[in-house]
Write a protein that holds these residues in place. Structure first.
Motif, PDB file in Angstrom:
ATOM      1  N   ILE A  48       0.867  -1.176   0.000  1.00 40.34           N
ATOM      2  CA  ILE A  48       0.000   0.000   0.000  1.00 40.34           C
ATOM      3  C   ILE A  48       0.903   1.223   0.000  1.00 40.34           C
ATOM      4  O   ILE A  48       1.790   1.355   0.854  1.00 40.34           O
ATOM      5  CB  ILE A  48      -0.900   0.038   1.245  1.00 40.34           C
ATOM      6  N   ASP A  49       0.708   2.112  -0.943  1.00 38.17           N
ATOM      7  CA  ASP A  49       1.505   3.332  -1.017  1.00 38.17           C
ATOM      8  C   ASP A  49       1.043   4.298   0.076  1.00 38.17           C
ATOM      9  O   ASP A  49      -0.071   4.811   0.027  1.00 38.17           O
ATOM     10  CB  ASP A  49       1.358   3.970  -2.393  1.00 38.17           C
ATOM     11  N   CYS A  50       1.882   4.518   1.067  1.00 40.39           N
ATOM     12  CA  CYS A  50       1.539   5.377   2.211  1.00 40.39           C
ATOM     13  C   CYS A  50       2.380   6.643   2.248  1.00 40.39           C
ATOM     14  O   CYS A  50       2.451   7.311   3.276  1.00 40.39           O
ATOM     15  CB  CYS A  50       1.735   4.606   3.510  1.00 40.39           C
ATOM     16  N   ASP A  51       3.014   6.982   1.146  1.00 47.62           N
ATOM     17  CA  ASP A  51       3.881   8.155   1.123  1.00 47.62           C
ATOM     18  C   ASP A  51       3.156   9.437   1.520  1.00 47.62           C
ATOM     19  O   ASP A  51       3.741  10.331   2.112  1.00 47.62           O
ATOM     20  CB  ASP A  51       4.506   8.342  -0.258  1.00 47.62           C
ATOM     21  N   PHE A  52       1.848   9.513   1.214  1.00 51.65           N
ATOM     22  CA  PHE A  52       1.088  10.729   1.528  1.00 51.65           C
ATOM     23  C   PHE A  52       1.047  11.012   3.028  1.00 51.65           C
ATOM     24  O   PHE A  52       0.879  12.151   3.444  1.00 51.65           O
ATOM     25  CB  PHE A  52      -0.336  10.634   0.976  1.00 51.65           C
ATOM     26  N   ILE A  53       1.210   9.992   3.867  1.00 44.89           N
ATOM     27  CA  ILE A  53       1.166  10.177   5.322  1.00 44.89           C
ATOM     28  C   ILE A  53       2.303  11.077   5.796  1.00 44.89           C
ATOM     29  O   ILE A  53       2.159  11.815   6.766  1.00 44.89           O
ATOM     30  CB  ILE A  53       1.218   8.812   6.041  1.00 44.89           C
ATOM     31  N   THR A  54       3.412  11.045   5.102  1.00 44.12           N
ATOM     32  CA  THR A  54       4.576  11.823   5.534  1.00 44.12           C
ATOM     33  C   THR A  54       4.603  13.236   4.959  1.00 44.12           C
ATOM     34  O   THR A  54       5.468  14.029   5.345  1.00 44.12           O
ATOM     35  CB  THR A  54       5.881  11.105   5.149  1.00 44.12           C
TER      36      THR A  54
END
Length: 69
Positions: A48-54
Motif C-alpha cells: 500500500i503506497d503510504c507516502d502521503f502520510i509523511t
C-alpha cells in the motif's frame, strides 16, 4: 530534536515503516476487540503506497521510538 541528530540525518527522507489497521463498529464507533479485551489489529498483505502520510512532516515532528527492556 537536537541539531547534531538533525545534521546527521539531513540526507534521509521520512517514510512509513509499520502500519496496522483496526475495525470500528459503524453505530457505536467501538473498536473490534480480541477475547482478552485488546484491540484486534490487522495488516494489509499487499503493498500500500503510504507516502502521503509523511507529506508535511519534518524531522522536528518526530520522536524516536525507544525500546523498552
Amino acid at each position: 530534536m537536537n541539531k547534531d541528530y538533525k545534521a546527521q540525518h539531513e540526507l534521509h527522507t521520512i517514510a512509513v515503516w509499520n502500519l496496522t489497521f483496526y475495525l470500528i463498529d459503524n453505530e457505536t464507533d467501538d473498536p473490534l476487540l480480541n477475547d482478552d479485551g485488546s484491540v484486534k489489529e490487522f495488516h494489509a498483505d499487499d503493498y500500500i503506497d503510504c507516502d502521503f502520510i509523511t507529506n508535511g512532516l519534518d524531522l522536528d515532528d518526530l520522536t524516536e521510538v525507544k525500546e523498552i527492556n
